[in-house]
Design an enzyme around this catalytic site. Structure first.
Site, short mmCIF file in Angstrom:
data_model
loop_
_atom_site.label_atom_id
_atom_site.label_comp_id
_atom_site.label_asym_id
_atom_site.label_seq_id
_atom_site.Cartn_x
_atom_site.Cartn_y
_atom_site.Cartn_z
N ASP A 126 -37.15 41.63 -9.83
CA ASP A 126 -35.75 41.30 -9.62
C ASP A 126 -34.87 41.93 -10.69
O ASP A 126 -35.23 41.95 -11.87
CB ASP A 126 -35.58 39.77 -9.63
CG ASP A 126 -34.16 39.34 -9.40
OD1 ASP A 126 -33.66 39.54 -8.27
OD2 ASP A 126 -33.54 38.82 -10.34
N GLU A 139 -36.21 46.29 -7.86
CA GLU A 139 -34.86 46.14 -7.30
C GLU A 139 -33.92 46.88 -8.24
O GLU A 139 -33.57 46.40 -9.31
CB GLU A 139 -34.46 44.67 -7.20
CG GLU A 139 -33.08 44.50 -6.56
CD GLU A 139 -32.45 43.13 -6.80
OE1 GLU A 139 -31.58 42.75 -5.99
OE2 GLU A 139 -32.80 42.47 -7.79
#
Length: 528
Positions: free
Chosen positions: A210, A257
């Site tokens: 993330d 990401e």
């Protein structure tokens, strides 16, 4: 861009992730196994057959850790356990085992930029006071006068600093309940290497990282004209260490990401000794226009091919407006800063385009992601009651930006009324009654449904497409057409008039009905 592969280093190795179809599960909204209105591991385990029938190769589960759920689980209180609302660590291990039994690999979501303010480390930092080793794991600083240390803004809106009772301030790029780790601290680096090993030891096949580009920052540095906390050079040292850990386990993937507009900077994360793949947000954000899509595809391939890294093709996820709604608008692009909530939408047009976009994405070389509900053609739910909204963006924006809850509404599985087989209790977000025609049960019985299209497309993709290269065909400025190595041709008509099928090619699969040997507008077809 061949110089992106450093001398003496080989391109990315072969691996399952190169051609995988990966299904994203937002656990709270997938399936409820215990009737409390919140999706959980029991619900996911009970619906693994849906993923097997769909034909995906891997499942990525959003954070399932103990969390106060201020940001949907991305505020993690313990990276080595499961939140009781979802189940137990033993159940997570069982899920991975059962998925493997169906030929489905498991990807775990790791959140390295921050944790919850309930995390043991942060609680220790609050107790320990200024100058302590516990505070050095985070970004605690004295303020400037009565204000914060600098003028950084939170990605969720508002200031990026919060003051604690002893007068110091701590940094949080997201919500105040999500304090940022200080990645210049060796304890932080070792902690996350151990977290990787913890999940690899339990059978995880990959790690989704993330906010991968924002780990390294220096709030004390003088401005240098660049973003002070995004894509700083030191982040690559972190991922080289992660790669060495992953390689020690064999066939494991690191997936970043990475939201970056600069393709050269983006490519650096895909160096042969760093991440295996990274999300292609340029493709996700691109408008439904042939020229724009062709440019994104060409740029993506030009970035990835010299590195030997597989591209990823993504149409949606838990943070963005669902394609059926977005493609039905006048402006079909996506922008995190302006979700255009409430803009007029033609859902029939949006669904037609979303089906065509799915065949385009699945036909391109590399790996493809499917966000839960995409295979059902679900639209964004834009009329959720304000008192049910939970996204911190809603609150941090002063209730101006309704945030991401509209793409996180629980899935409809069966029946004619909510909760549509999701579980026994009222779902944590309400489902529209109009979804009665979009349930898995209803679509499984309809050979023309979006679910049927995805099932056929993913199985054909596994047999005939995936990794490799493409060769463009010229069929007009409003048409994307290309041949794949296996002999499959993809034609997507983004114009306003039908186009003739290429000579000597017969249809394998189409996103909508073909008419008299022609591809109608907003339709895609695979040919052989």
């Amino acid at each position: 861009m061949a110089e992106l592969v450093p001398p003496g280093r080989s391109p990315q190795p072969e691996g399952w992730w190169r051609s995988a179809a990966i299904y994203q599960v937002y656990l709270r909204s997938f399936a409820d196994g215990n009737g409390d209105g919140i999706g959980d591991l029991a619900g996911l385990r009970g619906r693994l057959s849906h993923l097997a029938d769909l034909g995906v190769d891997a499942v990525w589960v959003n954070p399932w850790y103990p969390s106060p759920m201020v940001d949907g689980g991305y505020d993690v209180a313990d990276f080595r356990d499961i939140d009781p609302v979802f189940g137990s660590l033993a159940e997570a291990e069982k899920l991975i085992e059962e998925a493997h039994g169906l030929g489905i690999r498991a990807i775990v979501d790791i959140v390295p930029n921050h944790c919850s303010d309930r995390h043991a480390w942060f609680q220790e930092a609050l107790r320990s006071g200024p100058g302590s080793a516990a505070r050095a794991r985070f970004w605690f600083r004295p303020g400037r006068g009565d204000g914060p240390p600098n003028d950084w803004r939170s990605i969720f809106g508002g200031p990026a600093w919060t003051r604690v009772p002893d007068g110091e301030w701590y940094l949080h790029l997201f919500a105040p309940e999500q304090p940022d780790f200080n990645w210049s601290n060796p304890e932080v680096r070792e902690e996350f290497l151990d977290v990787l090993r913890f999940w690899f030891d339990r059978g995880a096949d990959g790690i989704r990282i993330d906010s991968a580009a924002v780990l390294v920052k220096d709030p004390d540095a003088e401005p240098d004209g660049r973003d002070p906390y995004t894509d700083r050079d030191g982040v690559h040292e972190i991922y080289r260490a992660w790669r060495r850990t992953a390689d020690g386990y064999g066939d494991r993937a690191l997936i970043g990401e990475v939201w970056l507009p600069d393709q050269d900077r983006f490519a650096a994360y895909l160096a042969p000794d760093e991440l295996h793949t990274a999300f292609n947000f340029d493709f996700l954000s691109c408008p439904w226009e042939a020229r724009a899509l062709r440019q994104v595809i060409d740029t993506t391939l030009a970035t990835h091919t010299p590195l030997g890294a597989p591209p990823t093709w993504v149409l949606s996820n838990h943070d963005v407006t669902r394609p059926v709604t977005r493609f039905g608008r006048e402006d079909t692009s996506f922008d995190l800063a302006d979700r255009r909530h409430g803009a007029p939408t033609d859902l029939r047009l949006g669904l037609r385009r979303a089906r065509a976009a799915a065949l385009l994405a699945m036909a391109l070389p590399g790996c493809v992601y499917v966000y839960q509900g995409e295979e059902l053609g679900l639209p964004e739910v834009e009329d959720l009651p304000e008192d049910r909204l939970e996204d911190p963006i809603w609150f941090r924006s002063g209730r101006r930006d309704r945030g991401r809850d509209g793409c996180r509404v629980p899935l409809p599985w069966s029946g004619d009324a909510p909760p549509f087989g999701f579980g026994g209790g009222e779902p944590w977000l309400p489902q529209p009654p109009s979804w009665r025609d979009l349930t898995v049960e209803a679509q499984a019985a309809d050979p023309s449904s979006t679910l049927a299209l995805y099932r056929r497309a993913l199985r054909l993709r596994r047999e005939r497409l995936g990794d490799g290269a493409l060769t463009w065909r010229s069929m007009g400025e409003d048409v994307l057409a290309f041949d794949r190595d296996s002999g499959v041709t993809c034609v997507v008509n983004l114009g306003s008039r039908p186009v003739r099928l290429p000579e000597g090619r017969s249809p394998l699969l189409a996103s909508g009905p073909l008419e008299h040997g022609e591809v109608p507008p907003d339709t895609a077809v695979w040919l052989e």
